[in-house]
Scaffold this motif. Sequence first.
Motif, PDB file in Angstrom:
ATOM      1  N   MET A 159       0.839  -1.169   0.000  1.00  0.00           N
ATOM      2  CA  MET A 159       0.000   0.000   0.000  1.00  0.00           C
ATOM      3  C   MET A 159       0.887   1.237   0.000  1.00  0.00           C
ATOM      4  SD  MET A 159      -2.726   1.555   2.796  1.00  0.00           S
ATOM      5  CE  MET A 159      -2.153   0.485   4.041  1.00  0.00           C
ATOM      6  N   LYS A 160       0.554   2.197  -0.851  1.00  0.00           N
ATOM      7  CA  LYS A 160       1.318   3.449  -0.945  1.00  0.00           C
ATOM      8  C   LYS A 160       0.587   4.543  -0.171  1.00  0.00           C
ATOM      9  CE  LYS A 160       4.577   5.978  -3.005  1.00  0.00           C
ATOM     10  NZ  LYS A 160       5.714   5.647  -3.823  1.00  0.00           N
ATOM     11  N   ILE A 161       1.315   5.207   0.724  1.00  0.00           N
ATOM     12  CA  ILE A 161       0.762   6.263   1.572  1.00  0.00           C
ATOM     13  C   ILE A 161       1.508   7.557   1.291  1.00  0.00           C
ATOM     14  CG2 ILE A 161       0.405   7.034   3.946  1.00  0.00           C
ATOM     15  CD1 ILE A 161       0.351   4.033   4.734  1.00  0.00           C
ATOM     16  N   LEU A 162       0.742   8.626   1.060  1.00  0.00           N
ATOM     17  CA  LEU A 162       1.324   9.953   0.914  1.00  0.00           C
ATOM     18  C   LEU A 162       1.124  10.694   2.223  1.00  0.00           C
ATOM     19  CD1 LEU A 162       2.561  12.299  -0.732  1.00  0.00           C
ATOM     20  CD2 LEU A 162       0.231  12.832  -1.516  1.00  0.00           C
ATOM     21  N   VAL A 163       2.226  11.116   2.846  1.00  0.00           N
ATOM     22  CA  VAL A 163       2.177  11.871   4.097  1.00  0.00           C
ATOM     23  C   VAL A 163       2.470  13.332   3.757  1.00  0.00           C
ATOM     24  CG1 VAL A 163       3.163  12.161   6.398  1.00  0.00           C
ATOM     25  CG2 VAL A 163       2.954   9.859   5.416  1.00  0.00           C
ATOM     26  N   VAL A 164       1.543  14.218   4.144  1.00  0.00           N
ATOM     27  CA  VAL A 164       1.682  15.643   3.847  1.00  0.00           C
ATOM     28  C   VAL A 164       1.811  16.399   5.168  1.00  0.00           C
ATOM     29  CG1 VAL A 164       0.689  17.617   2.628  1.00  0.00           C
ATOM     30  CG2 VAL A 164       0.141  15.280   1.867  1.00  0.00           C
ATOM     31  N   ASP A 165       2.972  16.974   5.403  1.00  0.00           N
ATOM     32  CA  ASP A 165       3.226  17.701   6.652  1.00  0.00           C
ATOM     33  C   ASP A 165       4.408  18.630   6.428  1.00  0.00           C
ATOM     34  OD1 ASP A 165       3.931  18.436   9.392  1.00  0.00           O
ATOM     35  OD2 ASP A 165       2.731  16.721  10.015  1.00  0.00           O
ATOM     36  N   ASP A 166       4.299  19.853   6.908  1.00  0.00           N
ATOM     37  CA  ASP A 166       5.378  20.811   6.727  1.00  0.00           C
ATOM     38  C   ASP A 166       6.547  20.592   7.685  1.00  0.00           C
ATOM     39  OD1 ASP A 166       3.370  21.759   8.627  1.00  0.00           O
ATOM     40  OD2 ASP A 166       4.583  23.561   8.804  1.00  0.00           O
ATOM     41  N   GLU A 167       6.375  19.752   8.694  1.00  0.00           N
ATOM     42  CA  GLU A 167       7.472  19.453   9.624  1.00  0.00           C
ATOM     43  C   GLU A 167       8.399  18.425   8.987  1.00  0.00           C
ATOM     44  OE1 GLU A 167       6.182  18.526  13.610  1.00  0.00           O
ATOM     45  OE2 GLU A 167       4.500  19.922  13.423  1.00  0.00           O
ATOM     46  N   LEU A 168       9.659  18.778   8.836  1.00  0.00           N
ATOM     47  CA  LEU A 168      10.600  17.939   8.110  1.00  0.00           C
ATOM     48  C   LEU A 168      10.928  16.635   8.833  1.00  0.00           C
ATOM     49  CD1 LEU A 168      12.994  20.689   6.728  1.00  0.00           C
ATOM     50  CD2 LEU A 168      11.023  19.627   5.617  1.00  0.00           C
ATOM     51  N   ASP A 169      10.801  16.590  10.161  1.00  0.00           N
ATOM     52  CA  ASP A 169      11.141  15.370  10.897  1.00  0.00           C
ATOM     53  C   ASP A 169      10.074  14.285  10.773  1.00  0.00           C
ATOM     54  OD1 ASP A 169       9.304  16.796  12.424  1.00  0.00           O
ATOM     55  OD2 ASP A 169      10.200  16.222  14.334  1.00  0.00           O
ATOM     56  N   VAL A 170       8.937  14.593  10.181  1.00  0.00           N
ATOM     57  CA  VAL A 170       7.856  13.615  10.042  1.00  0.00           C
ATOM     58  C   VAL A 170       8.306  12.425   9.193  1.00  0.00           C
ATOM     59  CG1 VAL A 170       5.584  13.269   8.965  1.00  0.00           C
ATOM     60  CG2 VAL A 170       5.963  15.181  10.510  1.00  0.00           C
ATOM     61  N   ARG A 219      10.234  -2.519   4.981  1.00  0.00           N
ATOM     62  CA  ARG A 219      11.180  -3.562   4.577  1.00  0.00           C
ATOM     63  C   ARG A 219      10.484  -4.758   3.951  1.00  0.00           C
ATOM     64  NH1 ARG A 219      14.306  -5.080   9.394  1.00  0.00           N
ATOM     65  NH2 ARG A 219      13.954  -2.904   9.737  1.00  0.00           N
ATOM     66  N   SER A 220       9.319  -5.139   4.498  1.00  0.00           N
ATOM     67  CA  SER A 220       8.593  -6.300   3.977  1.00  0.00           C
ATOM     68  C   SER A 220       7.813  -5.989   2.706  1.00  0.00           C
ATOM     69  CB  SER A 220       7.623  -6.829   5.041  1.00  0.00           C
ATOM     70  OG  SER A 220       6.517  -5.944   5.176  1.00  0.00           O
ATOM     71  N   GLY A 221       7.711  -4.689   2.361  1.00  0.00           N
ATOM     72  CA  GLY A 221       6.968  -4.307   1.169  1.00  0.00           C
ATOM     73  C   GLY A 221       5.479  -4.106   1.407  1.00  0.00           C
ATOM     74  N   SER A 242       4.596   1.484   1.541  1.00  0.00           N
ATOM     75  CA  SER A 242       5.619   2.403   1.038  1.00  0.00           C
ATOM     76  C   SER A 242       5.070   3.808   1.217  1.00  0.00           C
ATOM     77  CB  SER A 242       5.982   2.104  -0.415  1.00  0.00           C
ATOM     78  OG  SER A 242       4.881   2.317  -1.254  1.00  0.00           O
ATOM     79  N   PHE A 243       5.970   4.739   1.402  1.00  0.00           N
ATOM     80  CA  PHE A 243       5.588   6.112   1.710  1.00  0.00           C
ATOM     81  C   PHE A 243       6.168   7.082   0.692  1.00  0.00           C
ATOM     82  CE2 PHE A 243       5.197   3.970   5.769  1.00  0.00           C
ATOM     83  CZ  PHE A 243       4.064   4.547   6.328  1.00  0.00           C
ATOM     84  N   ALA A 244       5.404   8.123   0.435  1.00  0.00           N
ATOM     85  CA  ALA A 244       5.886   9.305  -0.277  1.00  0.00           C
ATOM     86  C   ALA A 244       5.609  10.467   0.668  1.00  0.00           C
ATOM     87  CB  ALA A 244       5.146   9.478  -1.594  1.00  0.00           C
ATOM     88  N   PHE A 245       6.414  11.510   0.589  1.00  0.00           N
ATOM     89  CA  PHE A 245       6.276  12.635   1.509  1.00  0.00           C
ATOM     90  C   PHE A 245       6.197  13.938   0.732  1.00  0.00           C
ATOM     91  CE2 PHE A 245       8.230   9.207   3.804  1.00  0.00           C
ATOM     92  CZ  PHE A 245       7.547   9.211   5.010  1.00  0.00           C
ATOM     93  N   ALA A 246       5.280  14.786   1.160  1.00  0.00           N
ATOM     94  CA  ALA A 246       5.148  16.134   0.607  1.00  0.00           C
ATOM     95  C   ALA A 246       5.142  17.102   1.783  1.00  0.00           C
ATOM     96  CB  ALA A 246       3.858  16.259  -0.200  1.00  0.00           C
TER      97      ALA A 246
END
Length: 126
Positions: A1-12, A25-27, A30-34
Amino acid sequence: MKILVVDDELDVQFLFEQRFRREIRSGELSFAFAHSGEEALNYLSQHPSEIILILSDINMPGMSGLELLRKIREHYPSPPPKIMMITAYGDVDTFNQAMSYGADDFLTKPLDFGGLKDKLNTTVGT
């Protein structure tokens, strides 16, 4: 499953990669970040059917998470990604506005990653 995380805090990004390292690791995940609403819309325009779930902060400079939510629901009606809104302010007005714009869930900061993992399993079935 692909998750897009949107947050202006860079440590997220670091937090999510640490908390979900086994699932990454197990697949399973997966994450994308904006880091802004505008960046998230740009990502979605380039990867329209890739994202299954969006986790978006509400309070961000520029486009707020609520505005992002409204634009996603207008421009990506089918299939709609699941969208969970995240905020440090769990007030009723913000909750009601997020739900009226089409949010699937509402989470408060600091995030309970154990609870989030449970929600991911039941919401999207990882």
